[in-house]
Design an enzyme around this catalytic site. Sequence first.
Site, PDB file in Angstrom:
ATOM      1  N   TYR A 275       0.829  -1.213   0.000  1.00 47.54           N
ATOM      2  CA  TYR A 275       0.000   0.000   0.000  1.00 47.54           C
ATOM      3  C   TYR A 275       0.863   1.263   0.000  1.00 47.54           C
ATOM      4  O   TYR A 275       0.433   2.320   0.443  1.00 47.54           O
ATOM      5  CB  TYR A 275      -0.925   0.016   1.216  1.00 47.54           C
TER       6      TYR A 275
ATOM      7  N   LYS B  39       4.657 -14.970   1.232  1.00 45.11           N
ATOM      8  CA  LYS B  39       4.419 -15.834   0.071  1.00 45.11           C
ATOM      9  C   LYS B  39       5.744 -15.955  -0.671  1.00 45.11           C
ATOM     10  O   LYS B  39       5.872 -15.658  -1.848  1.00 45.11           O
ATOM     11  CB  LYS B  39       3.318 -15.239  -0.827  1.00 45.11           C
TER      12      LYS B  39
ATOM     13  N   ASP C  86      -1.594 -18.431   1.837  1.00 44.28           N
ATOM     14  CA  ASP C  86      -2.689 -19.354   1.546  1.00 44.28           C
ATOM     15  C   ASP C  86      -2.819 -20.414   2.641  1.00 44.28           C
ATOM     16  O   ASP C  86      -3.929 -20.754   3.072  1.00 44.28           O
ATOM     17  CB  ASP C  86      -2.515 -19.999   0.168  1.00 44.28           C
TER      18      ASP C  86
ATOM     19  N   ASP D 192      -4.153  -7.087   5.924  1.00 47.91           N
ATOM     20  CA  ASP D 192      -5.489  -6.560   5.654  1.00 47.91           C
ATOM     21  C   ASP D 192      -6.459  -7.700   5.355  1.00 47.91           C
ATOM     22  O   ASP D 192      -7.570  -7.766   5.898  1.00 47.91           O
ATOM     23  CB  ASP D 192      -5.409  -5.593   4.473  1.00 47.91           C
TER      24      ASP D 192
ATOM     25  N   ASP E 162      -9.680  -9.512   7.952  1.00 50.06           N
ATOM     26  CA  ASP E 162     -11.096  -9.659   7.603  1.00 50.06           C
ATOM     27  C   ASP E 162     -11.545 -11.097   7.819  1.00 50.06           C
ATOM     28  O   ASP E 162     -12.665 -11.354   8.258  1.00 50.06           O
ATOM     29  CB  ASP E 162     -11.346  -9.232   6.155  1.00 50.06           C
TER      30      ASP E 162
END
Length: 350
Positions: free
Chosen positions: A135, A185, A218, A242, A246
Amino acid sequence: MNNYKVALIPGDGIGADVTAAALAVVQDAARRHGFTIQTTPFDWSCAHYLQTGAMMPDDGIETLRRFDAIFLGAVGWPRTVPDSVSLHGLLLPIRKAFNQYANIRPHRLLPGVEGPLRSDGFDILCIRENTEGEYSGAGGRVHQGMGNEVAVETAIFTRAGVERILRFAFEQAQARRGHVTSVTKSNAQKYSMVFWDEVTREVAADYPDVTVSHMHIDAMAARMVMAPESLDVVVASNLFGDILTDLGAAIQGGLGFAASANICPDGTGPSMFEPVHGSAPDIAGQNIANPIAAIWSASMMLSHLGEGRAADAIMTAIEAATAQGIGTAPGSHSTETITAAILTALEANA
């Protein structure tokens, strides 16, 4: 008597509803625990943008600098202002300007709340890097509107930025159950995420009392669903954090319970506290928004300000209300009813 100056930015949609609820609880707790909260409201929002062409004034950051903390309700009204405009015009500039590099989001089931999983004994603290990474806002577009249009978004990872968020996570783990899971990742992103893994190993050497695991994003998503009780402190980059938080909100019963803190750990600027459920324009002003996430965020604010007894009292009151089934399911109780139940529990436990 300590007096704290708090900037209130209710923002958009249900932000006004839940901010009013959180403020009522905070003021009651402050009165009972011998300190005062002096609030100054700011109408910075998508409505402000439509009127002025900006989400906040040019001197907005300097205006906020004089406060001890910032409380934000919600930002966004996508029917009138694109989310990319509202986010980059208010929330992200505040996080970056005040070096709020540690985003803290707790994930656990409150008493009486039924989550979607078989497991209910989890207590996860997600630490998200909050000022750089994916970001960062580095990139651009060329040949716009043409067949050969190109868009580039560059994730920026600095050694200082990665190391400081990892150290913050390890220190949180020392005060909890002593385990950190670092999420990357690195099998696919061979530069930024391999770098993050390397710095994690370097930092871990300074915290021999904390065990550390490395997981791909993942696999972590699956772990949060299948075995959330196995997690303690989870640390991740801006984007991965982020998304995972959620998911964390979902397993703790929904976004109505999703509290957060944007912390400036060195104290050079104010920290900001906000529920992360968004502005929900479709239910704004209807007295049906769940204020628990906002009130939980307010508890985190008081804890950060050094008023731990008041912060704990608010959390005890929230738990007393949900244990009675109040506010435990979407739409089950009005904003006013939930707030009143928490205020009653505060009085009962005083």
